[in-house]
Scaffold this motif. Structure first.
Motif, short mmCIF file in Angstrom:
data_model
loop_
_atom_site.label_atom_id
_atom_site.label_comp_id
_atom_site.label_asym_id
_atom_site.label_seq_id
_atom_site.Cartn_x
_atom_site.Cartn_y
_atom_site.Cartn_z
N MET A 193 -22.98 -8.95 -13.10
CA MET A 193 -23.54 -8.92 -14.67
C MET A 193 -23.52 -10.46 -14.82
SD MET A 193 -21.78 -7.66 -18.07
CE MET A 193 -22.46 -8.35 -19.81
N ASP A 194 -24.80 -10.83 -15.57
CA ASP A 194 -25.11 -12.03 -15.67
C ASP A 194 -24.36 -12.70 -17.11
OD1 ASP A 194 -26.17 -14.70 -16.47
OD2 ASP A 194 -28.09 -14.29 -15.71
N ARG A 195 -23.48 -13.46 -16.69
CA ARG A 195 -22.83 -14.00 -18.09
C ARG A 195 -23.18 -15.64 -18.24
NH1 ARG A 195 -17.62 -14.17 -17.98
NH2 ARG A 195 -17.18 -14.04 -15.85
N GLY A 196 -24.37 -15.68 -18.40
CA GLY A 196 -24.63 -17.24 -18.58
C GLY A 196 -24.57 -17.54 -19.86
N LEU A 197 -23.14 -17.77 -20.24
CA LEU A 197 -22.86 -18.34 -21.56
C LEU A 197 -22.76 -19.66 -21.55
CD1 LEU A 197 -20.14 -15.42 -22.23
CD2 LEU A 197 -22.55 -15.35 -22.78
N LEU A 198 -23.24 -20.47 -22.58
CA LEU A 198 -23.55 -21.71 -22.48
C LEU A 198 -22.82 -22.25 -23.73
CD1 LEU A 198 -27.18 -21.67 -21.67
CD2 LEU A 198 -25.42 -21.89 -20.24
N SER B 206 -15.87 -19.55 -8.27
CA SER B 206 -14.59 -19.31 -8.38
C SER B 206 -14.34 -18.13 -9.64
CB SER B 206 -13.76 -20.86 -8.78
OG SER B 206 -12.32 -20.17 -9.16
N SER B 207 -13.58 -17.19 -9.65
CA SER B 207 -13.16 -16.46 -10.53
C SER B 207 -12.25 -17.09 -11.48
CB SER B 207 -12.81 -14.96 -10.17
OG SER B 207 -11.75 -15.46 -9.38
N VAL C 8 -21.72 -20.21 -16.97
CA VAL C 8 -20.85 -19.21 -16.14
C VAL C 8 -21.85 -18.00 -15.73
CG1 VAL C 8 -18.91 -17.78 -15.96
CG2 VAL C 8 -18.63 -19.94 -17.22
N ASN C 9 -22.08 -17.89 -14.66
CA ASN C 9 -22.99 -16.73 -14.16
C ASN C 9 -22.15 -15.93 -12.98
OD1 ASN C 9 -24.74 -15.02 -13.16
ND2 ASN C 9 -26.51 -16.52 -13.01
N GLY C 10 -21.38 -15.17 -13.31
CA GLY C 10 -20.72 -14.36 -12.04
C GLY C 10 -19.50 -15.29 -12.07
#
Length: 238
Positions: free
Chosen positions: A1-6, A88-89, A146-148
Motif C-alpha cells: 500500500m502506498d503511504r506517500g504521506l508528506l 526500513s520498517s 514514506v512509501n512502504g
C-alpha cells in the motif's frame, strides 16, 4: 500500500527516553513529494551510500545521504542541509562524530510507524557501547515521504561544529537503520556504513582519486630502443 504521506516539520526536539511515546512537539503540514537523487554528488553535495554508488531513485535497496553546508562561521560552525533515504520498517539514521572510537555522535533519525507514518528524532550515540539516547537539538524544515518501507527525508541542522581537536566541519559519518519500539521509541542502532574523516564542505572529499600512470618504464624502453638504433647505424657506417 502506498503511504506517500508528506510532511513539513519545524521543531525543537523534546528530550524523550527510549521507548516513551510522545510527539516531541512536532508540527506537521502537507508538502510536495521528496525526490532524493545522486544529482550533484561530488560536485555540489557530499554523498555517502551503501551499497557503493547505489541509486536512491531505483527499486533496489539503497541507504543514502547527502550533505550541503553553508560557509563556515566560527565559532558557530555551519548549517547542514541533509538528504536521507533508506529502506526500513522502523528508522534510518545519519550520524556525525569527530572520533568513531571515543566520545559521542550526533544522530539524526527519520522513522515511521503504523499510527503517524513519519516522525523525526535527534539523538546521541555513545561511541564506546553503541547505546542511543534521545537529545534536545534544533532541527528545521523537515520534509518527509514514506512509501512502504522506503523512507525519504530532508532537514536543516543549524550551527554544527566538530570538537576543538578537529576543524569545525570535519566528521566521520555513518549510516544506520533500526527498529521503532512502543510507538515512537528508538530501538538499537545498526550501523551499515562508516566513512573516513570527511570535510563536509568539500563535496568530493570522499571521491577516490586516481594517480596518473607512471612513465618510468616507457622511458627506459625508449632509451634502449635509441641505443639499439645507434648501434645498427654505427655498424653500417663503419
Amino acid at each position: 500500500m502506498d503511504r506517500g504521506l508528506l510532511f513539513v516539520v519545524t521543531m525543537v526536539m523534546g528530550c524523550l527516553a527510549p521507548g516513551v511515546s510522545g510527539n516531541g512537539h512536532l508540527t506537521f503540514a502537507n508538502n510536495t513529494k521528496v525526490n532524493i537523487t545522486r544529482t550533484g554528488c561530488g560536485l555540489k553535495k557530499l554523498c555517502v551510500e551503501t551499497p557503493e554508488q547505489c541509486d536512491p531513485t531505483g527499486k533496489t535497496s539503497c541507504l543514502f545521504a547527502s550533505i550541503v553546508t553553508t560557509a563556515p562561521s566560527p565559532p558557530n560552525g555551519v548549517d547542514l542541509l541533509v538528504e536521507l533515504r533508506g529502506d526500513s520498517s522502523g528508522y534510518i539514521a545519519l550520524g556525525l562524530t569527530a572520533n568513531e572510537t571515543e566520545g559521542t555522535s550526533m544522530v539524526f533519525i527519520c522513522a515511521q510507524n503504523s499510527s503517524v507514518s513519519f516522525f523525526f528524532r535527534s539523538a546521541q550515540r555513545n561511541n564506546l557501547n553503541n547505546t542511543i539516547s534521545l537529545t534536545q537539538r534544533i532541527v528545521k524544515n523537515i520534509t518527509s515521504s514514506v512509501n512502504g518501507t522506503v523512507i525519504q527525508c530532508e532537514f536543516n541542522v543549524p550551527a554544527v561544529n566538530a570538537t576543538t581537536r578537529t576543524s569545525h566541519i570535519t566528521f566521520v559519518t555513518f549510516l544506520a537503520v533500526g527498529n521503532v519500539t512502543n510507538g515512537m521509541g528508538i530501538g538499537d542502532i545498526n550501523i551499515r556504513l562508516t566513512s573516513k574523516l570527511l570535510n563536509l564542505a568539500q563535496p568530493n572529499s570522499n571521491v577516490a582519486t586516481t594517480t596518473a600512470p607512471t612513465t618510468a618504464g616507457s622511458s627506459a624502453l625508449t632509451s634502449q630502443a635509441v641505443l639499439v638504433l645507434l648501434s645498427v647505424l654505427t655498424y653500417h657506417l663503419s
